[in-house]
Scaffold this active site. Structure first.
Site, PDB file in Angstrom:
ATOM      1  N   ASP A 147      -4.667 -19.482  12.969  1.00 16.60           N
ATOM      2  CA  ASP A 147      -4.948 -20.749  12.104  1.00 16.60           C
ATOM      3  C   ASP A 147      -3.585 -21.512  11.902  1.00 16.60           C
ATOM      4  O   ASP A 147      -3.599 -22.428  11.470  1.00 16.60           O
ATOM      5  CB  ASP A 147      -5.457 -20.517  10.638  1.00 16.60           C
ATOM      6  CG  ASP A 147      -6.822 -20.044  10.761  1.00 16.60           C
ATOM      7  OD1 ASP A 147      -7.429 -20.533  11.767  1.00 16.60           O
ATOM      8  OD2 ASP A 147      -7.177 -19.207  10.200  1.00 16.60           O
ATOM      9  N   MET A 193     -12.112 -22.378  15.296  1.00 17.67           N
ATOM     10  CA  MET A 193     -11.771 -22.109  14.151  1.00 17.67           C
ATOM     11  C   MET A 193     -10.670 -22.918  13.262  1.00 17.67           C
ATOM     12  O   MET A 193     -10.110 -23.707  13.827  1.00 17.67           O
ATOM     13  CB  MET A 193     -11.089 -20.596  14.163  1.00 17.67           C
ATOM     14  CG  MET A 193     -12.049 -19.597  14.654  1.00 17.67           C
ATOM     15  SD  MET A 193     -11.215 -18.091  15.125  1.00 17.67           S
ATOM     16  CE  MET A 193     -12.575 -16.795  15.251  1.00 17.67           C
TER      17      MET A 193
END
Length: 424
Positions: A147, A193
């Site tokens: 991330d 994501m």
């Protein structure tokens, strides 16, 4: 000068794995061998921190040098990872005391924890508690997260490779959709994501080098979803380019903070369980505009795609593992190696460090100047930041057309404690 006591080390992988987390493991294990006078054996936790709590340790000295080296090109977590968040010291001191008990039983004086913000918090707390219990442990965090939301470090190992994967994927899918759009699918939605930070979604924008290139629209967690503006842009793209390719972050949400894909449940960390935003967006397009659509979820594929890993990412992942051991040998404690981008015309980086207290539980979001004015694409500043991180290829060896990855023996260490610990 007093002689430093030789102790064993403990290494664990935590949270969602990446294409390059094993490269960090390789960096730790190969570097530890250079300090035989200070480090005895390196034990790994089977399934992350759970391995320490349950005294389920792996003896990495049983692995061959060749297999350890092969970790550098093998995806996922070689020793097993877990999504298990330790509670605060006030809520469950027993968990931390158990860690110290296991470390003491196996003469472990060094703790290397490879993970994200929650993992850095755990390493910090273990460092603090071990001092108060009279058995000080050197705790070094090793950054990892696809991330890219860890603070202070310029980027997080694991991100560069997933960024490369999504940029390549949307480019290739864009060619596919464009070729069939006249008589078939006109709107393609790819979900990536990113719950609260849109770094992965932003990386897809690298594929759009010219007007009309996919992706035409990017939906970020940092920008409240505007249904009317979104549908208008989809319609405009289809009419202008013949099709519309969309990348949406799993954490896209409405202005009131509700996730587009809120499933109404929570995961092990207490985070909202998201039910898949791609079909939500695709169905909205179908319902309001009537266009034929197709959607895909990159899911685990994006973080497991070692065959197309970024060379920069692999090098940085190895370097932070190496630096973690070197920091410990220098007497540093409760710190994390960071990636520092040098202020040079050509991309250069070096290793820095950050206190775990400034990293733990802090989330770095996409800066506003990285998002276009309409909130649905990236700026040149974002492109300049991202491009160096996906450059270079570090292919694994192939045999019979398939990548060859290593599977370690992961031989257990004999238990020394009579007590057991139940994982809730």
């Amino acid at each position: 000068m007093a002689k430093v006591k030789k102790q064993n080390a403990f290494y664990a992988q935590s949270g969602g794995v990446t294409a390059v987390i094993n490269a960090s493991a390789c960096g730790v294990l190969e570097t530890a061998k250079l300090y035989k006078s200070k480090i005895g054996k390196v034990y790994a936790g089977r399934n992350g921190i759970i391995g320490a709590l349950t005294e389920d340790l792996i003896d990495t000295s049983k692995e061959s040098r060749k297999d350890i080296a092969a970790l550098a090109h093998t995806p996922s977590g070689a020793f097993g990872s877990c999504r298990y968040k330790l509670k605060s010291l006030e809520e469950n001191r027993a968990e931390y005391e158990r860690l110290i008990e296991v470390f003491k039983a196996h003469d472990i004086g060094y703790f290397f924890y490879n993970g994200g913000g929650d993992s850095m918090d755990t390493a910090l707390k273990v460092s603090q508690l071990s001092e108060s219990l009279g058995y000080p442990i050197t705790c070094i965090g090793i950054p990892k997260t696809v991330d890219n939301d860890l603070p202070i470090t310029d980027c997080s190992p694991g991100f560069g490779s997933v960024a490369k994967y999504v940029a390549v994927s949307i480019r290739e899918a864009g060619f596919d959709v464009a070729s069939m759009a006249k008589t078939s699918t006109k709107v393609f939605v790819m979900e990536v994501m990113g719950r609260h930070a849109g770094w992965i979604a932003a990386a897809s924008g690298l594929a759009a080098e010219n007007e009309g290139d996919a992706p035409h629209i990017i939906l970020f967690p940092e920008v409240a979803f505007n249904q009317a503006a979104f549908l208008q842009k989809v319609d405009d793209c289809v009419k202008k380019f013949g099709y519309c390719a969309i990348v949406v972050s799993e954490g896209a949400k409405y202005e009131d903070g509700t996730f587009l894909a809120d499933a109404g449940t929570t995961d092990a960390f207490g985070h909202k369980q998201l039910g898949g935003v791609a079909p939500v967006v695709a169905n909205l397009v179908k319902q309001e505009l009537g266009y034929k659509y197709h959607w895909a979820v990159a899911d685990y594929l994006q973080r497991a795609a070692r065959h197309i890993a970024s060379e920069t990412d692999v090098d940085q992942a190895y370097a932070v593992g190496q630096a973690a051991v070197e920091f410990a040998m220098e007497g540093k404690n409760a710190v994390m190696p960071t990636i520092v981008r040098k202020n040079t015309k050509t991309y250069r980086w070096e290793i820095g460090e950050a206190p775990l207290s400034e990293v733990a539980n802090v989330e770095k979001q996409l800066p506003k100047n990285y998002i276009s004015k309409d909130g649905m694409h990236i700026t040149d500043a974002c492109r300049d930041y991202l491009l160096p991180l996906i450059k270079g290829e570090y292919f694994p060896p192939f045999k019979n057309g398939l990548p060859q990855y290593v599977k370690l023996k992961n031989e257990p260490v004999a238990k020394k404690l009579d007590t057991t610990f139940e994982i809730e």
